[in-house]
Design an enzyme around this catalytic site. Structure first.
Site, short mmCIF file in Angstrom:
data_model
loop_
_atom_site.label_atom_id
_atom_site.label_comp_id
_atom_site.label_asym_id
_atom_site.label_seq_id
_atom_site.Cartn_x
_atom_site.Cartn_y
_atom_site.Cartn_z
N ASP A 144 0.68 -1.64 -0.12
CA ASP A 144 -0.06 0.32 0.08
C ASP A 144 0.91 1.37 -0.14
OD1 ASP A 144 0.83 -0.40 2.71
OD2 ASP A 144 -0.83 -0.83 2.90
N ASP A 171 -7.62 -3.12 14.41
CA ASP A 171 -8.64 -2.87 14.56
C ASP A 171 -8.63 -4.73 13.14
OD1 ASP A 171 -7.77 -2.25 11.79
OD2 ASP A 171 -9.57 -0.78 11.58
N HIS A 211 -6.97 -4.74 10.49
CA HIS A 211 -7.06 -4.55 8.93
C HIS A 211 -5.74 -5.09 8.53
CE1 HIS A 211 -5.19 -1.00 10.08
NE2 HIS A 211 -4.05 -1.71 9.42
N GLU A 271 -9.91 -1.92 5.75
CA GLU A 271 -10.54 -1.53 6.94
C GLU A 271 -11.26 -2.90 6.84
OE1 GLU A 271 -8.47 0.29 8.66
OE2 GLU A 271 -8.32 2.44 7.63
C1 GLP Z 1 -0.50 0.05 8.63
C2 GLP Z 1 -0.52 -0.69 7.39
C3 GLP Z 1 -0.24 -1.70 7.89
C4 GLP Z 1 0.17 -2.38 8.75
C5 GLP Z 1 -0.72 -2.07 10.09
C6 GLP Z 1 0.05 -1.97 11.47
O1 GLP Z 1 -2.95 0.48 8.37
N1 GLP Z 1 -0.85 -0.41 5.76
O2 GLP Z 1 0.00 -2.78 6.34
O3 GLP Z 1 0.16 -3.95 9.03
O4 GLP Z 1 -0.29 -0.48 9.54
O5 GLP Z 1 1.31 -1.48 11.37
P1 GLP Z 1 2.05 -2.37 12.30
O6 GLP Z 1 2.36 -2.87 11.89
O7 GLP Z 1 2.55 -0.11 12.76
O8 GLP Z 1 1.89 -2.20 13.52
#
Ligand code: GLP
Length: 263
Positions: free
Chosen positions: A72, A141, A143, A148
């Protein structure tokens, strides 16, 4: 779905990096075709990236025949923005390994035609032969990428609006300023991830325990898009003890027992 429960973040990260390295080497033994690797950003994969870099520097792990596709990217952030996922990937992985620049694919959130950019991303994945292994993290959450809650479980790469929750969580990267977090992102779909031959998801820390519980013990549901992994033939979740905090004891024991001899 396999659930690999390691003691902590460091051990889980090493497990994931070894698994990825083994997959890259296994394909190289039987085929000249590139290994196609899907990659996430966030704080979760940093330990895995550090271990892959170490394996590259000390154990000869090569990425010369690896093609990557990131999950993303925020809409509107240029590649050199400190919080762009382009910048993140270069600083935390690509600048330290031998991957050719032309093998790196990251969605362009500044493209004039965002829908065309998403369609061409799907076409590029297909042209590369499909993704061999998609590495991912998970949001609090549940995702997956930026899919989402209530995203379609068969979705492909597209523009998504970020939830308020996700903006609050990600504000930590924007000096705590929620308004500075872009409201839109380009993201691979749940279906894009599930089309990979193998999916490896990292879930570390207490804050992710409810997401892990919903994904592993809950129904396959758009409320927690990671739960769609239940419908994949080769889905693996690697987690630490803290992330198991909301699992039933029986679930925890089942996976500890069934995976005890697998390294
Ligand atoms: C963002 C990304 C996800 C990732 C999530 C969790 O929303 N788009 O791909 O898994 O963050 O982030 P973190 O690894 O910092 O907890």
């Amino acid at each position: 779905m396999r659930l690999i429960i390691e003691n902590d973040y460091a051990a889980g990260s090493v497990w994931a990096a070894r698994h990825i390295a083994a997959a890259i080497r296994a394909k190289a033994k039987v085929s000249d075709k590139p290994f196609v690797l899907g990659l996430p950003t966030g704080s979760t994969p940093l330990g895995t990236y550090r271990e892959l870099i170490r394996m590259h520097k000390e154990e000869g792990l090569s990425f010369r025949n690896v093609i990557t596709f990131n999950m993303d990217e925020y809409v509107g952030l240029p590649a050199d923005h400190p919080q762009s996922y382009h910048r993140f990937m270069h600083e935390n992985l690509f600048d330290h390994i031998d991957i050719p620049a032309s093998n790196v694919n990251i969605l362009d959130g500044t493209a004039e035609d965002l829908e065309a950019e998403c369609a061409s991303y799907e076409a590029r994945i297909e042209a590369a032969g499909g993704i061999d292994l998609f590495l991912g993290g998970v949001g609090e959450d549940g995702h997956l990428a930026f899919n989402e809650p209530f995203s379609s479980l068969v979705s492909r790469t597209r523009v998504k609006t970020l939830t308020y929750d996700t903006k609050v969580v990600n504000a930590r990267f924007f000096d705590g300023d929620i308004d500075a977090v872009p409201s839109l992102a380009l993201t691979v779909g749940v279906g894009t991830v599930l089309s990979a031959k193998e999916v490896l998801i990292l879930v570390f820390g207490y804050k992710k325990s409810r997401a892990l519980q919903a994904a592993v013990e809950g129904a396959c549901s758009h409320c927690c898009t990671l739960s769609a992994l239940q419908a994949h033939r080769h889905g693996i979740v690697v987690c630490d003890e803290l992330a198991c905090s909301d699992l039933k004891v029986s679930t925890y024991r089942y996976f500890k027992d069934i995976e005890k001899d697998n390294l």
